[in-house]
Design a protein around this motif. Sequence first.
Motif, PDB file in Angstrom:
ATOM      1  N   THR B 168      27.033 -12.125   0.371  1.00  0.00           N
ATOM      2  CA  THR B 168      26.305 -11.950  -0.888  1.00  0.00           C
ATOM      3  C   THR B 168      27.106 -12.385  -2.189  1.00  0.00           C
ATOM      4  O   THR B 168      28.270 -12.578  -2.043  1.00  0.00           O
ATOM      5  N   THR B 206      18.031 -11.096   3.024  1.00  0.00           N
ATOM      6  CA  THR B 206      18.858 -10.069   2.361  1.00  0.00           C
ATOM      7  C   THR B 206      19.632  -9.128   3.242  1.00  0.00           C
ATOM      8  O   THR B 206      19.394  -9.305   4.791  1.00  0.00           O
ATOM      9  N   THR B 207      20.515  -8.416   2.704  1.00  0.00           N
ATOM     10  CA  THR B 207      21.268  -7.440   3.307  1.00  0.00           C
ATOM     11  C   THR B 207      20.377  -6.381   3.743  1.00  0.00           C
ATOM     12  O   THR B 207      19.283  -6.091   3.424  1.00  0.00           O
ATOM     13  N   ARG B 217      19.035  -4.184  -2.280  1.00  0.00           N
ATOM     14  CA  ARG B 217      19.397  -5.159  -1.232  1.00  0.00           C
ATOM     15  C   ARG B 217      19.680  -6.481  -2.042  1.00  0.00           C
ATOM     16  O   ARG B 217      19.115  -7.049  -2.692  1.00  0.00           O
ATOM     17  N   LEU B 220      21.520 -13.121   0.721  1.00  0.00           N
ATOM     18  CA  LEU B 220      22.390 -13.853   1.556  1.00  0.00           C
ATOM     19  C   LEU B 220      22.492 -15.238   1.347  1.00  0.00           C
ATOM     20  O   LEU B 220      21.647 -15.857   1.162  1.00  0.00           O
TER      21      LEU B 220
END
Lengths: 243, 243
Positions: B168, B206-207, B217, B220
Motif C-alpha cells: 500500500t 485492496t487489503t 481498506r 494495493l
Amino acid sequence: MASEAEFLKGYDPGAYPAVAVTVDVVALTIRDGELCVLLVERAEHPFAGRRALPGGFVRGEGLDDAALRELQEETALGKVHLEQLRTYGDPGRDPRMRVFSVAYLAFAPGLPEPRAGSDAAGAAWVPVEQATGLAFDHDTILADGLDRARSKLEYTPLATAFVGDEFTIGELRQVYASVWGEELHAGNFHRKVLSVPGFVESTGATTARGGERGGPRAKLYRAGDAQLLHPALLRPAREDGVR
Amino acid sequence: MASEAEFLKGYDPGAYPAVAVTVDVVALTIRDGELCVLLVERAEHPFAGRRALPGGFVRGEGLDDAALRELQEETALGKVHLEQLRTYGDPGRDPRMRVFSVAYLAFAPGLPEPRAGSDAAGAAWVPVEQATGLAFDHDTILADGLDRARSKLEYTPLATAFVGDEFTIGELRQVYASVWGEELHAGNFHRKVLSVPGFVESTGATTARGGERGGPRAKLYRAGDAQLLHPALLRPAREDGVR
DNA sequence: CAAATAGTGTCTCTCAGACAGTATTGT
DNA sequence: ACAATACTGTCTGAGAGACACTATTTG
C-alpha cells in the motif's frame, strides 16, 4: 582459543591465491569546448599498443593516494577533483591474474599537455566520443565515469572543478554544455546559477575584454561553499518513465 | 619484443606483495518501522567477539556474486536489491595484511530471521542507531551505506525493494519515514507517489481489512517499470548552502 | 460513537523554461 | 553598422507543501 597476537603470528598471507589491486583513473577536462579524457598508449603486455586509462598497481599507499600518483605520472596538473567511481573485479578482466581495479573519476580545469609516464608510450587528451576500443574493460569504466560526471553536475557544484579559480557564468555554462552534450539557454542558465545559494560568489571584477566576436565584459565569480546544489540544475530532455 | 603469449608464460604472480580482497555487505531492512542492518558477531581473530558487517574473502567469483554469497550465508532471503557501494583500502584497516574491502549495499523487504553463518558466532538485525563500535572500519562503511540509501530513495524507486511484491502507499510511506528518520505528510505523499510515472502501478485489489486501529481498506500496488523517479521525491528539511 | 487511516480538493509559493528585450562590446 | 554576447523582465505551467475535508473501517 589463541590470543589475537598468536593468531597473527601464525597467519600466512601466502596461503591465499594471488590477487592484485590497481587503480584506473577517468580524468576529464574540457578543451575547446569538448569533453576530453586522458588516455595512455600501453607500452607493455597485456594490450601493448592499445589505448587505456592511466593506472597501475597500488603500492603501500591508500587508494586515493595511488590514484593521485598515477594521474601525476601522466600529466602535471594543479587543482584537481578526485573521487572514487567503483571497483571492477570480473574474473578474466586481466589475462595475467585476478586483478581488481578501483576506478577513480577526476575533474581538472584547463588544458595541461600530458607527458608520457613510466609504463605508457604516450598520453593524450582525447575527445570522449573518440575514446573507444580501450584495453581491458576500460570502455565500460569510461562509460560509467561519464554517467557519474553527467549526473553529478546536476546536484553538486562540481562544474567549478572544470574551470579556473575565477570564471564567468558563460564559461560555467560551456562546462555543462560540453559534459551534457547539449546547448543550454544562456539567459535561463544565468539566472538559475545565481539563484542557487552558495554555488558561486561574485569577485566584483569583470573580464578585461568582451568576447572574441563582441559582447560586454562578463562579471567574474568564484566557487561558493555549497556542497550540494539546491535547487538542482536538472538536465533537460530526458525521457520520463524508464529513461 | 616478446609476444603476449610469451610474456604471460613468464609472468610470476607471486612476485607481488600479498594483498587480499573481501566483500562486506550493508544489508538493510525495515522491522517494526525501524531501519535495521544485518550484523554478525565475529568468531575469529581479528576483532573476535566484536560485531561486524557480514562479509568475507572473494573467491573465484565476480564481486556481485561474492556479495550475494556472503549475504545468503547469514540469512535466507528471497528478493533482494544489491549494489556496489565503494571500496575501502587504507593500509592498516586490517591487522593481518593489506586487505581491500569492496562494500555492497543491500535492500531487503520484510523480516527473515537471520541464521548464523560459517565465520560468525551469530547474526542479527540491529536498529541502525544501535549499530556502533563495529569491527574494522565498518562504522564508516555503514555510515556511507546509510547516506547512499537515504539519497537513493529520493530519485530512484528503490523504496519498493523494502516492501513485498504488493504494498500500500502507506507501507511505502513508512519505508521513507524509517530510512529518512522523519514523518511524511500522508496526503501529500500519496498524491506525489501516484503522480510519478512508472513508480507504482495499481493491482486493482485492496487489503483484506483496514488498519489495526481503524481506517478504510487501502488499494494495493506493485512496483512500476521506472528506473528513475521524475519528478524526484526530495527529502524535506535540509539546510540550504553547505548542508 | 470515537479514533484512526485512505484518499481528495484547494491554495500558495517556488521554480523551470520559453521568449523577448536592453546594454555593451568586438570586428 | 552589425553581430555576438551578457544579462534582465515577464509569463506560463508544473510541482511541493500546508491545510482542510470526506469516506471507510476497527474497537
